[in-house]
Each structure stands twice: as C-alpha cells, then as structure tokens.
Scaffold this active site. Sequence first.
Site, short mmCIF file in Angstrom:
data_model
loop_
_atom_site.label_atom_id
_atom_site.label_comp_id
_atom_site.label_asym_id
_atom_site.label_seq_id
_atom_site.Cartn_x
_atom_site.Cartn_y
_atom_site.Cartn_z
N ASN A 12 -41.50 -31.74 -38.30
CA ASN A 12 -41.96 -30.42 -37.87
C ASN A 12 -40.80 -29.44 -37.83
O ASN A 12 -39.66 -29.80 -37.57
CB ASN A 12 -42.70 -30.50 -36.53
CG ASN A 12 -41.78 -30.27 -35.35
OD1 ASN A 12 -41.46 -29.13 -34.99
ND2 ASN A 12 -41.31 -31.36 -34.74
N PHE B 3 -40.63 -23.27 -31.79
CA PHE B 3 -41.14 -22.82 -30.48
C PHE B 3 -42.19 -21.71 -30.54
O PHE B 3 -42.06 -20.68 -29.86
CB PHE B 3 -39.99 -22.32 -29.58
CG PHE B 3 -38.96 -23.33 -29.20
CD1 PHE B 3 -39.19 -24.69 -29.29
CD2 PHE B 3 -37.72 -22.91 -28.71
CE1 PHE B 3 -38.22 -25.62 -28.90
CE2 PHE B 3 -36.74 -23.82 -28.33
CZ PHE B 3 -36.99 -25.17 -28.43
N SER C 121 -33.87 -29.09 -29.66
CA SER C 121 -34.78 -28.94 -30.80
C SER C 121 -33.99 -28.46 -32.01
O SER C 121 -33.16 -27.55 -31.88
CB SER C 121 -35.90 -27.95 -30.48
OG SER C 121 -36.79 -28.52 -29.58
N ASN D 184 -35.05 -26.81 -34.55
CA ASN D 184 -35.68 -25.72 -35.31
C ASN D 184 -35.43 -24.33 -34.76
O ASN D 184 -36.00 -23.36 -35.24
CB ASN D 184 -37.18 -25.97 -35.40
CG ASN D 184 -37.48 -27.31 -36.06
OD1 ASN D 184 -36.98 -27.58 -37.16
ND2 ASN D 184 -38.23 -28.15 -35.38
N THR D 185 -34.59 -24.24 -33.73
CA THR D 185 -34.16 -22.93 -33.24
C THR D 185 -32.67 -22.86 -33.50
O THR D 185 -31.91 -23.69 -32.98
CB THR D 185 -34.47 -22.78 -31.72
OG1 THR D 185 -35.87 -22.76 -31.55
CG2 THR D 185 -33.86 -21.51 -31.15
N LYS E 72 -33.04 -32.44 -21.95
CA LYS E 72 -33.52 -33.19 -23.13
C LYS E 72 -32.48 -33.13 -24.24
O LYS E 72 -32.05 -32.05 -24.66
CB LYS E 72 -34.86 -32.62 -23.61
CG LYS E 72 -35.48 -33.46 -24.73
CD LYS E 72 -36.94 -33.16 -24.91
CE LYS E 72 -37.54 -33.96 -26.04
NZ LYS E 72 -38.95 -33.68 -26.26
N ASN F 109 -34.98 -35.98 -28.67
CA ASN F 109 -35.78 -35.03 -29.46
C ASN F 109 -35.85 -35.52 -30.92
O ASN F 109 -35.37 -36.60 -31.24
CB ASN F 109 -35.13 -33.64 -29.37
CG ASN F 109 -36.18 -32.54 -29.31
OD1 ASN F 109 -37.12 -32.54 -30.11
ND2 ASN F 109 -36.03 -31.62 -28.39
C1 LIG Z 1 -45.17 -31.23 -33.94
C2 LIG Z 1 -44.13 -31.51 -32.89
C3 LIG Z 1 -43.74 -30.48 -32.02
C4 LIG Z 1 -42.77 -30.72 -31.04
N1 LIG Z 1 -42.43 -29.70 -30.19
C5 LIG Z 1 -41.51 -29.94 -29.21
C6 LIG Z 1 -41.16 -28.92 -28.29
O1 LIG Z 1 -41.70 -27.80 -28.31
N2 LIG Z 1 -40.20 -29.19 -27.37
C7 LIG Z 1 -39.60 -30.41 -27.28
O2 LIG Z 1 -38.74 -30.62 -26.41
N3 LIG Z 1 -39.92 -31.41 -28.14
C8 LIG Z 1 -40.86 -31.20 -29.08
N4 LIG Z 1 -41.19 -32.20 -29.94
C9 LIG Z 1 -40.47 -33.50 -29.84
C10 LIG Z 1 -41.22 -34.53 -29.00
O3 LIG Z 1 -41.39 -34.09 -27.67
C11 LIG Z 1 -40.48 -35.88 -29.02
O4 LIG Z 1 -39.22 -35.72 -28.40
C12 LIG Z 1 -40.25 -36.41 -30.43
O5 LIG Z 1 -41.36 -36.12 -31.25
C13 LIG Z 1 -40.01 -37.94 -30.46
O6 LIG Z 1 -41.13 -38.62 -29.95
P1 LIG Z 1 -42.24 -39.30 -30.91
O7 LIG Z 1 -41.52 -40.12 -31.92
O8 LIG Z 1 -43.11 -40.10 -29.95
O9 LIG Z 1 -43.01 -38.18 -31.52
C14 LIG Z 1 -42.17 -32.00 -30.93
C15 LIG Z 1 -42.57 -33.02 -31.80
C16 LIG Z 1 -43.53 -32.80 -32.75
C17 LIG Z 1 -43.95 -33.93 -33.66
#
Ligand SMILES: Cc1cc2nc3c(=O)[nH]c(=O)nc-3n(C[C@H](O)[C@H](O)[C@H](O)COP(=O)(O)O)c2cc1C
Length: 349
Positions: free
Chosen positions: A117, A121, A183, A185-186, A225, A254
């Site tokens: 992704n 934000f 994150s 992406n910022t 985080k 993350n």
């Molecule tokens: C589509 C998507 C959007 C996400 N948006 C955020 C976010 O806004 N803030 C954040 O801290 N992590 C965000 N994450 C990261 C997740 O909270 C998590 O840390 C990461 O996906 C690893 O966990 P997983 O393997 O179970 O997905 C996002 C992940 C995905 C897939």
Amino acid sequence: MAIYPVLRSLLFRLDPEDAHHLALALLRVAASTPPSRAWLRRQFDLAGRDQQVECCGLTFRNPLGLAAGYDKDGRAVAALALLGFGHIEVGTVTPQAQPGNPRPRIVRLPADRAVINRMGFPNRGAQALRARLARMPRERDFVLGLNLGKGRDTPLEHAHEDYCALVGDLGEAADYLAVNISSPNTQGLRQLQSRTYLDQLLPAVLGERDRVARRRGRSLPVLVKLAPDLTWPELDEILDRLLAHGVEGVIAINTTLARPGLHSPRAGEAGGLSGAPLRERAREVVAYIHAHTEAQLPIIGVGGIMGADDARRMLEAGALLIQVYTGLVYSGPGLAREILTALRRREAR
Ligand SMILES: Cc1cc2nc3c(=O)[nH]c(=O)nc-3n(C[C@H](O)[C@H](O)[C@H](O)COP(=O)(O)O)c2cc1C
C-alpha cells in the site's frame, strides 16, 4: 467463516480499496441492530474473559487487536470489536483532513499472501474523528487506541506540533496513543525515528499527554510505532531514547520497503509491504526489542500474523499483545476467533 472464501472471491474482483470500503460497510450493516449484533458476537467473539492481558496500565480482554489503517476514520470501531478483537487501533489520523496519494494505492499479492500500500494517510482529520468518537458508547469492552501522524505538508521541524495538537484534540477519547513515525508513504516521516527528532518529539508529546491525563483523571499510555527497515544500531539508539523519555511501549512493526523473496508479478509496486512476507522480520525485531530492553518496554507485535501459529510465535518472541491487518484480508472475519481459540487451547495445556 465458511462463506468467507466465496465472499473473498467476490471482493478480490474489486479494486482493493473499494473492496475494503465495501467490507466495512457490510460489517456496519451487520452490526446495526441488537439481534444482528448478538448474532455477530455468537459467530465471531468466542473469546470470553479468560484471556485478559495487563499492558501499559490497561486491561485488554484478550491479546489480539486490529492494527492501524484498517479503520482510519473510526467508522466501524464497535462493529469491528464484535469480530472478537480486544483492541482496535483507529487512524492514522492527521490534524487536518487530507486526500492521501492518488488511487490506485493498494495492491494485493495473492501468491505471497501480501499487500503493498501507498495510501499516504488519507483521512478526514482530527475534528471529524473527534465528533465520530464522541458518538460512541462510553461503556465498551475493548481498548481503543488512536494512531497519530503528521500532516503531509508539515515540515519535519514542526512535526511535533502536529502530534501535540492531536494529543490535545483527541487524547481524551482514547485509551492509548500510538505515535506513528514509521509509515513509508509520507515523505520524510521515518526520519522522525532519528535521535535529534525523537528528543524534540517525545518530551513534547509526553508533556501534552500528561496535561490530558490530568484533565481527565486517568492515565493515557503513549506507544511508538516503529519501522522494520532499521539497522540494529539505529534500533538500539531509538530504544535508548524511548526508555530515556519514558514512553510506555512500542508497536513493532509497520510495513516494509524491502521485497523479501516475493513471487507475485506486481511485487515491484511502490509502497509498504505487509502480510506473510513480513512475518520473519516482525518476529526478529520483536525478539530483539524484548532482549535489548530486558523486557522493560511492553511490545505490541504486528506483521505477518496470518493465523494461530504466527500469533503464538509472535507472543513467544516477546510481544505482550499482537495485531493483524493483512491476515484479515486473506482469512476473513473468523480470524480473531481462530487465533484466540488456539491460544486458549495452548494456555489450557
Ligand atoms: C492498506 C494498509 C493501510 C495501512 N495504514 C496504516 C496506517 O494508517 N497507520 C499505521 O500505523 N499502519 C498502517 N498500516 C500498517 C499496519 O498497521 C501493520 O503495521 C502492517 O500492515 C503489518 O501488519 P500485517 O502484516 O498484519 O498487515 C497499513 C497497512 C495496510 C495493509
């Protein structure tokens, strides 16, 4: 749930972001009346109250939570909790509403049980979230975390002002706060993990948190985080600063910019990778933090937990609590029950 494979094959025909919004909308409808809520609870929430975890001064009814990003604007918090989660982390929220990056910005990699992704934000901002949370019932049986981020256009030198404004505006509504400086992406966000910025950011955030906690007469733990793409010396320095400033806990990890051994043709898409390929790295980082802080810093372990075995191993690595995101996309709404049932069996042995 037996019908999820069918629902998933329909959802997977849609653009991933549309599918996500549809899934949230379906869930909200399913949770809109008392009988349907009771049905959801019977289907998914088998957890009972015998899996409690004390962490950062809070009582979680079980160790499993929903990771940040799934419900960015707090639209379906109570409905998501009916799927069995002990905590829900809403956000990332930024002070002002912002659109995020251009779509499409989520890519599924089914061959790798992963997602990439590059959302950036997108969210409706602090005021909208505050209004939404104010409408939630005060009495709840799950812990509510709020994940905070800086606005896209805020220079790093002023980032602490964004986080402090969010703590002041939203802290009252939360059980814990997650400071998201990881994150991918910022632009520049992850530089906030460096010593110079941490020494500016953390005292400011913790000071504002203290004011909110005094105002409401209840503690408000702050967790940070972290990114997976750090070297061990970088992580050492961060842990040192987190402990020095008295942060209550850490969320690891993350999404990653690395592309470890992927098979999918779209593996080269820009953005942060999540899901099964993140599993090993997440576990390794959690184990490292646990060892290097001598278990002084409570850890929420997240990354690549796709089923019960992954959950168990993340807890064994030293996490006190765990979270899922991508696992829910691939396994569906029965995931929490599957994980919690297996963990309960393990405890009973
Ligand atoms: C589509 C998507 C959007 C996400 N948006 C955020 C976010 O806004 N803030 C954040 O801290 N992590 C965000 N994450 C990261 C997740 O909270 C998590 O840390 C990461 O996906 C690893 O966990 P997983 O393997 O179970 O997905 C996002 C992940 C995905 C897939």
